[in-house]
Design a protein around this motif. Structure first.
Motif, short mmCIF file in Angstrom:
data_model
loop_
_atom_site.label_atom_id
_atom_site.label_comp_id
_atom_site.label_asym_id
_atom_site.label_seq_id
_atom_site.Cartn_x
_atom_site.Cartn_y
_atom_site.Cartn_z
N PHE A 293 0.82 -1.21 0.00
CA PHE A 293 0.00 0.00 0.00
C PHE A 293 0.85 1.25 0.00
O PHE A 293 0.43 2.31 -0.48
CB PHE A 293 -0.97 -0.03 1.18
N ASN A 294 2.07 1.15 0.50
CA ASN A 294 3.01 2.26 0.36
C ASN A 294 3.38 2.46 -1.11
O ASN A 294 3.50 3.59 -1.59
CB ASN A 294 4.26 1.98 1.19
N ILE A 295 3.50 1.36 -1.83
CA ILE A 295 3.78 1.42 -3.27
C ILE A 295 2.63 2.10 -4.01
O ILE A 295 2.84 2.88 -4.94
CB ILE A 295 4.03 0.00 -3.83
N LEU A 296 1.40 1.82 -3.59
CA LEU A 296 0.25 2.45 -4.22
C LEU A 296 0.30 3.97 -4.08
O LEU A 296 -0.11 4.70 -4.98
CB LEU A 296 -1.05 1.91 -3.63
N VAL A 297 0.81 4.44 -2.95
CA VAL A 297 0.97 5.88 -2.74
C VAL A 297 1.96 6.44 -3.76
O VAL A 297 1.71 7.48 -4.38
CB VAL A 297 1.44 6.18 -1.31
N PHE A 298 3.07 5.75 -3.93
CA PHE A 298 4.07 6.19 -4.91
C PHE A 298 3.51 6.13 -6.33
O PHE A 298 3.78 7.01 -7.15
CB PHE A 298 5.32 5.31 -4.81
#
Length: 340
Positions: A293-298
């Protein structure tokens, strides 16, 4: 002298053994392999994604769900479930905020005590009244949510900034956020308890076959009571972090935490049927889901996709379903290959 052809096909028994070993490896180490792939792909795709600041902040943001997942690991290993962790954390955050003027020890201690008591009540109802864990903890989910709203008068409760309470959720030690230290410390204790104590072996025995555990003379009810009490206490600790990190007790927070915790535990390889599990793998599951989900932010920042929080919940549910189906498939193959 006869020679064996180099291209001689593998026997059926050998192929079955290889499949069983592969299935076992994927069950035990699949989440670690997935985490490594996620880290590799993200570090190549996004600038500064692998920076210390981003990774530590991502872990800190998931520390609360991670603590709930630790308690959930022990609960699921006994073939149980705890749906109340999110509501318990919300109620604990309100109590922690209300007592935060007395300092970190009192604020955090009160939150943990609240969670411990509610978890103990869960365990007592399950073991003494024979009510199913699903029903018991669902009732506690509603009850704890109501208590949180009642104690908070249906609004957020501000913490005291003069007592140092917010340091617990916002401070750092050796450059690492304190919630990360709390998360890793709690999981470290959990790993020791599960792998190196009699209690850990008993938890797995109860989940594997409760009737056989009773016949062996194990205190099944006491083990279950301790497990649910532990789950509640860890949810209370998560509530303390919630209040101190965001500067307020949040009676409406924690919605869906139970599902996120279950997802992390199942992704880590702990079977919902009980008797099989790993605290270490649950930690990897927490990190994997958090970093995804951190990747989704990026990805949102790049502008190629734009996923709202609602879509992230859909992705979490789909991911959980895929992992459960994969687990069942691997377990089926392993059982079939071993002749079970």
């Amino acid at each position: 002298m006869a020679t064996v052809p180099a291209n001689r096909p593998l026997s059926s028994a050998t192929r079955d053994r290889l499949r069983a070993r592969t299935a076992s490896l994927l069950q035990r180490q699949g989440v670690l392999i997935a985490l490594a792939l996620v880290v590799l792909i993200a570090s190549l795709r996004y600038d500064n994604w692998l920076s210390f600041g981003n990774i530590s902040n991502a872990i800190a943001a998931n520390s609360m769900v991670g603590l709930a997942a630790l308690g959930m690991t022990f609960v699921i290993m006994t073939s149980g479930i705890d749906l109340s962790v999110g509501s318990v954390a919300a109620f604990a955050s309100v109590i922690a905020a209300q007592l935060s003027s007395n300092g970190i020890v009192v604020g955090v201690g009160a939150a943990v005590l609240v969670g411990l008591v509610l978890g103990f009540i869960n365990g007592l109802i399950i073991t003494q009244l024979g009510i199913l864990p699903f029903i018991t903890t669902l009732a506690m989910l509603l009850g704890a949510r109501g208590l949180a709203l009642m104690f908070a008068n249906n609004q957020s409760v501000s913490v005291s900034y003069d007592s140092g309470f917010t340091t617990f959720g916002q401070g750092d030690f050796l450059g690492l956020p304190l919630p990360v230290w709390v998360l890793f410390g709690a999981f470290g204790v959990g790993i020791v308890v599960l792998n190196y104590t009699r209690f850990g072996r008993h938890v797995l025995a109860v989940g594997g076959n409760e009737e056989a555990a009773r016949l062996m003379g194990l205190p099944v009810d006491r083990i279950k009571l301790v497990v649910y009490t532990l789950s509640g206490a860890l949810a209370g600790l998560a509530g303390a972090i919630l209040a101190s990190k965001f500067g307020a007790g949040q009676p409406t927070e924690g919605n869906g935490w139970e599902l996120s915790a279950i997802a992390a535990v199942v992704v880590g390889g702990t079977l919902l049927t009980g008797g099989v599990g790993s605290v270490w793998s649950s930690l990897i599951g927490v990190l994997l889901l958090g970093l995804i989900f951190n990747i989704l932010v990026f990805e949102n920042a790049l502008g190629y996709v734009s996923l709202s929080a609602s879509w992230q919940t859909v992705i979490r549910g789909a991911f959980l379903l895929i992992v459960v189906l994969l687990q069942n498939r691997l377990a089926y193959r392993k059982k079939g290959a071993s002749g079970g």
